[in-house]
Write a protein that holds these residues in place. Structure first.
Motif, PDB file in Angstrom:
ATOM      1  N   VAL A 182      -8.701  10.569   1.472  1.00 31.61           N
ATOM      2  CA  VAL A 182      -7.408  11.193   1.203  1.00 31.61           C
ATOM      3  C   VAL A 182      -6.318  10.180   1.517  1.00 31.61           C
ATOM      4  O   VAL A 182      -6.223   9.691   2.646  1.00 31.61           O
ATOM      5  CB  VAL A 182      -7.216  12.460   2.057  1.00 31.61           C
ATOM      6  CG1 VAL A 182      -5.852  13.080   1.778  1.00 31.61           C
ATOM      7  CG2 VAL A 182      -8.327  13.461   1.767  1.00 31.61           C
ATOM      8  N   VAL A 183      -5.491   9.868   0.525  1.00 31.72           N
ATOM      9  CA  VAL A 183      -4.404   8.915   0.721  1.00 31.72           C
ATOM     10  C   VAL A 183      -3.073   9.618   0.503  1.00 31.72           C
ATOM     11  O   VAL A 183      -2.949  10.508  -0.341  1.00 31.72           O
ATOM     12  CB  VAL A 183      -4.539   7.677  -0.195  1.00 31.72           C
ATOM     13  CG1 VAL A 183      -5.724   6.846   0.231  1.00 31.72           C
ATOM     14  CG2 VAL A 183      -4.671   8.061  -1.639  1.00 31.72           C
ATOM     15  N   PHE A 184      -2.087   9.188   1.292  1.00 31.93           N
ATOM     16  CA  PHE A 184      -0.778   9.806   1.274  1.00 31.93           C
ATOM     17  C   PHE A 184       0.240   8.945   0.544  1.00 31.93           C
ATOM     18  O   PHE A 184       0.169   7.719   0.585  1.00 31.93           O
ATOM     19  CB  PHE A 184      -0.294  10.038   2.716  1.00 31.93           C
ATOM     20  CG  PHE A 184      -0.896  11.246   3.357  1.00 31.93           C
ATOM     21  CD1 PHE A 184      -2.219  11.236   3.764  1.00 31.93           C
ATOM     22  CD2 PHE A 184      -0.154  12.398   3.520  1.00 31.93           C
ATOM     23  CE1 PHE A 184      -2.797  12.358   4.337  1.00 31.93           C
ATOM     24  CE2 PHE A 184      -0.718  13.525   4.095  1.00 31.93           C
ATOM     25  CZ  PHE A 184      -2.040  13.509   4.496  1.00 31.93           C
ATOM     26  N   GLY A 185       1.185   9.595  -0.118  1.00 29.19           N
ATOM     27  CA  GLY A 185       2.292   8.905  -0.755  1.00 29.19           C
ATOM     28  C   GLY A 185       3.310   8.464   0.267  1.00 29.19           C
ATOM     29  O   GLY A 185       3.181   8.732   1.465  1.00 29.19           O
ATOM     30  N   SER A 186       4.352   7.797  -0.218  1.00 29.36           N
ATOM     31  CA  SER A 186       5.307   7.157   0.678  1.00 29.36           C
ATOM     32  C   SER A 186       6.220   8.145   1.392  1.00 29.36           C
ATOM     33  O   SER A 186       6.741   7.819   2.434  1.00 29.36           O
ATOM     34  CB  SER A 186       6.119   6.122  -0.070  1.00 29.36           C
ATOM     35  OG  SER A 186       6.622   6.671  -1.257  1.00 29.36           O
ATOM     36  N   LEU A 225      10.245   5.531   4.119  1.00 27.20           N
ATOM     37  CA  LEU A 225      10.511   6.869   3.615  1.00 27.20           C
ATOM     38  C   LEU A 225      11.792   6.853   2.789  1.00 27.20           C
ATOM     39  O   LEU A 225      12.758   6.195   3.136  1.00 27.20           O
ATOM     40  CB  LEU A 225      10.686   7.842   4.780  1.00 27.20           C
ATOM     41  CG  LEU A 225       9.508   8.042   5.712  1.00 27.20           C
ATOM     42  CD1 LEU A 225       9.897   8.932   6.870  1.00 27.20           C
ATOM     43  CD2 LEU A 225       8.321   8.628   4.968  1.00 27.20           C
ATOM     44  N   GLN A 263       0.843  -1.187   0.000  1.00 24.23           N
ATOM     45  CA  GLN A 263       0.000   0.000   0.000  1.00 24.23           C
ATOM     46  C   GLN A 263       0.876   1.234   0.000  1.00 24.23           C
ATOM     47  O   GLN A 263       1.953   1.262   0.572  1.00 24.23           O
ATOM     48  CB  GLN A 263      -0.832   0.044   1.283  1.00 24.23           C
ATOM     49  CG  GLN A 263      -1.987  -0.893   1.347  1.00 24.23           C
ATOM     50  CD  GLN A 263      -2.715  -0.698   2.660  1.00 24.23           C
ATOM     51  OE1 GLN A 263      -2.603   0.331   3.304  1.00 24.23           O
ATOM     52  NE2 GLN A 263      -3.450  -1.693   3.084  1.00 24.23           N
ATOM     53  N   TRP A 264       0.340   2.284  -0.593  1.00 20.43           N
ATOM     54  CA  TRP A 264       0.941   3.596  -0.421  1.00 20.43           C
ATOM     55  C   TRP A 264       0.982   3.876   1.078  1.00 20.43           C
ATOM     56  O   TRP A 264       0.003   3.657   1.769  1.00 20.43           O
ATOM     57  CB  TRP A 264       0.038   4.624  -1.094  1.00 20.43           C
ATOM     58  CG  TRP A 264       0.704   5.430  -2.136  1.00 20.43           C
ATOM     59  CD1 TRP A 264       1.816   5.101  -2.832  1.00 20.43           C
ATOM     60  CD2 TRP A 264       0.301   6.687  -2.603  1.00 20.43           C
ATOM     61  NE1 TRP A 264       2.134   6.092  -3.705  1.00 20.43           N
ATOM     62  CE2 TRP A 264       1.216   7.078  -3.596  1.00 20.43           C
ATOM     63  CE3 TRP A 264      -0.759   7.543  -2.287  1.00 20.43           C
ATOM     64  CZ2 TRP A 264       1.130   8.285  -4.267  1.00 20.43           C
ATOM     65  CZ3 TRP A 264      -0.856   8.732  -2.945  1.00 20.43           C
ATOM     66  CH2 TRP A 264       0.078   9.108  -3.924  1.00 20.43           C
ATOM     67  N   GLY A 265       2.088   4.411   1.561  1.00 24.46           N
ATOM     68  CA  GLY A 265       2.176   4.691   2.988  1.00 24.46           C
ATOM     69  C   GLY A 265       2.775   3.541   3.766  1.00 24.46           C
ATOM     70  O   GLY A 265       3.188   3.716   4.908  1.00 24.46           O
ATOM     71  N   GLU A 266       2.842   2.361   3.155  1.00 25.46           N
ATOM     72  CA  GLU A 266       3.416   1.207   3.831  1.00 25.46           C
ATOM     73  C   GLU A 266       4.911   1.131   3.570  1.00 25.46           C
ATOM     74  O   GLU A 266       5.650   0.443   4.266  1.00 25.46           O
ATOM     75  CB  GLU A 266       2.732  -0.056   3.300  1.00 25.46           C
ATOM     76  CG  GLU A 266       2.820  -1.243   4.200  1.00 25.46           C
ATOM     77  CD  GLU A 266       1.985  -2.407   3.678  1.00 25.46           C
ATOM     78  OE1 GLU A 266       1.887  -3.403   4.388  1.00 25.46           O
ATOM     79  OE2 GLU A 266       1.435  -2.311   2.557  1.00 25.46           O
ATOM     80  N   GLU A 267       5.377   1.860   2.557  1.00 24.55           N
ATOM     81  CA  GLU A 267       6.774   1.793   2.167  1.00 24.55           C
ATOM     82  C   GLU A 267       7.617   2.668   3.090  1.00 24.55           C
ATOM     83  O   GLU A 267       7.122   3.620   3.693  1.00 24.55           O
ATOM     84  CB  GLU A 267       6.924   2.274   0.724  1.00 24.55           C
ATOM     85  CG  GLU A 267       6.179   1.386  -0.266  1.00 24.55           C
ATOM     86  CD  GLU A 267       5.645   2.178  -1.459  1.00 24.55           C
ATOM     87  OE1 GLU A 267       4.877   1.591  -2.240  1.00 24.55           O
ATOM     88  OE2 GLU A 267       5.984   3.358  -1.591  1.00 24.55           O
ATOM     89  N   PHE A 325       5.369  14.758   2.152  1.00 26.51           N
ATOM     90  CA  PHE A 325       4.429  13.792   1.573  1.00 26.51           C
ATOM     91  C   PHE A 325       3.567  14.464   0.520  1.00 26.51           C
ATOM     92  O   PHE A 325       3.203  15.624   0.668  1.00 26.51           O
ATOM     93  CB  PHE A 325       3.436  13.282   2.634  1.00 26.51           C
ATOM     94  CG  PHE A 325       4.026  12.483   3.742  1.00 26.51           C
ATOM     95  CD1 PHE A 325       4.256  13.053   4.983  1.00 26.51           C
ATOM     96  CD2 PHE A 325       4.311  11.144   3.575  1.00 26.51           C
ATOM     97  CE1 PHE A 325       4.779  12.315   6.025  1.00 26.51           C
ATOM     98  CE2 PHE A 325       4.838  10.392   4.626  1.00 26.51           C
ATOM     99  CZ  PHE A 325       5.070  10.988   5.838  1.00 26.51           C
TER     100      PHE A 325
END
Lengths: 111, 115
Positions: free
Chosen positions: A99-103, A8, A2-6, A88
């Protein structure tokens, strides 16, 4: 994943240098938001760019948006030590509420 | 201006315990969010609420419950705390809609520690 699971991404630069951070998103969005998160704080909006804009500037910040490749970038000109933070991108689809956030990128600016 | 207040700032619980985090906002925003942030990683959406008494699942809702009984408050419950859930939980609110999209205003976060 998932995006956000990766993890930084990490970038380390010297004061005065320019830096660009990239973001690829998976679904159509009407707006890309860029947030900055200082250590121990919640993220705060620093710039947003709409789908009908290719570039947006605010002070030393410049955001670009390429809807055809579903990517956005955030550039900081002449970075300063106080720009050290995590950055982000976030998208909200077609103006919806999810709303979804990038890594994210951890930027370190050294004197 | 307004503020998002998250309580407690640190929540320590035992494995298997049900634990609740609370969030209050005085922006008078309709929409509220809960995100989880693991150390060194990004934000993952757990639950969001478009208006009072509304609940929408995010990408990470399994193992969590949420409640939005008032416009100003949004709580998150970890139904059975696990050690791999230690993270910072971030609450946000948004005025939603408009041509600026959903700009989020965040609290300072609540750190969950499971012993």
């Amino acid at each position: 994943s998932q995006w956000g699971e990766e993890n930084l991404q990490a970038l380390s630069i010297q004061e005065g240098e320019d830096v660009t951070m990239n973001c690829s998103y998976k679904t159509y969005t009407t707006v890309v938001h860029w947030y900055r998160q200082d250590s121990g704080r919640g993220p705060a909006l620093i710039i947003l760019i709409r789908s009908n804009e290719r570039e947006k500037r605010s002070g030393r910040l410049r955001a670009t948006l390429d809807t055809s490749s579903q990517s956005s970038s955030l550039s900081i000109t002449a970075a300063q030590c106080e720009d050290t933070a995590v950055y982000f991108c976030a998208t909200d689809g077609t103006g919806g509420y999810k709303v979804v956030f990038g890594s994210g990128t951890r930027l370190l600016v050294s004197p | 201006g307004g503020i998002i207040t998250q309580t407690p700032k640190f929540l320590i619980g035992q494995e298997g315990q049900k634990l609740t985090l609370k969030c209050q906002q005085n922006f008078n925003h309709d929409t509220m969010y809960w995100y989880r942030q693991d150390s060194g990683k990004g934000l993952r959406l757990i639950y969001y609420s478009i208006t009072e008494n509304d609940l929408q699942k995010g990408d990470l809702s399994e193992g969590y419950d949420a409640s939005r009984e008032k416009k100003s408050s949004f709580s998150l419950t970890v139904t059975s705390a696990q050690k791999n859930e230690m993270a910072v939980f971030l609450c946000a609110s948004s005025p939603a809609g408009g041509d600026s999209g959903n700009t989020l205003y965040f609290g300072e976060g609540s750190r969950l520690i499971v012993v």
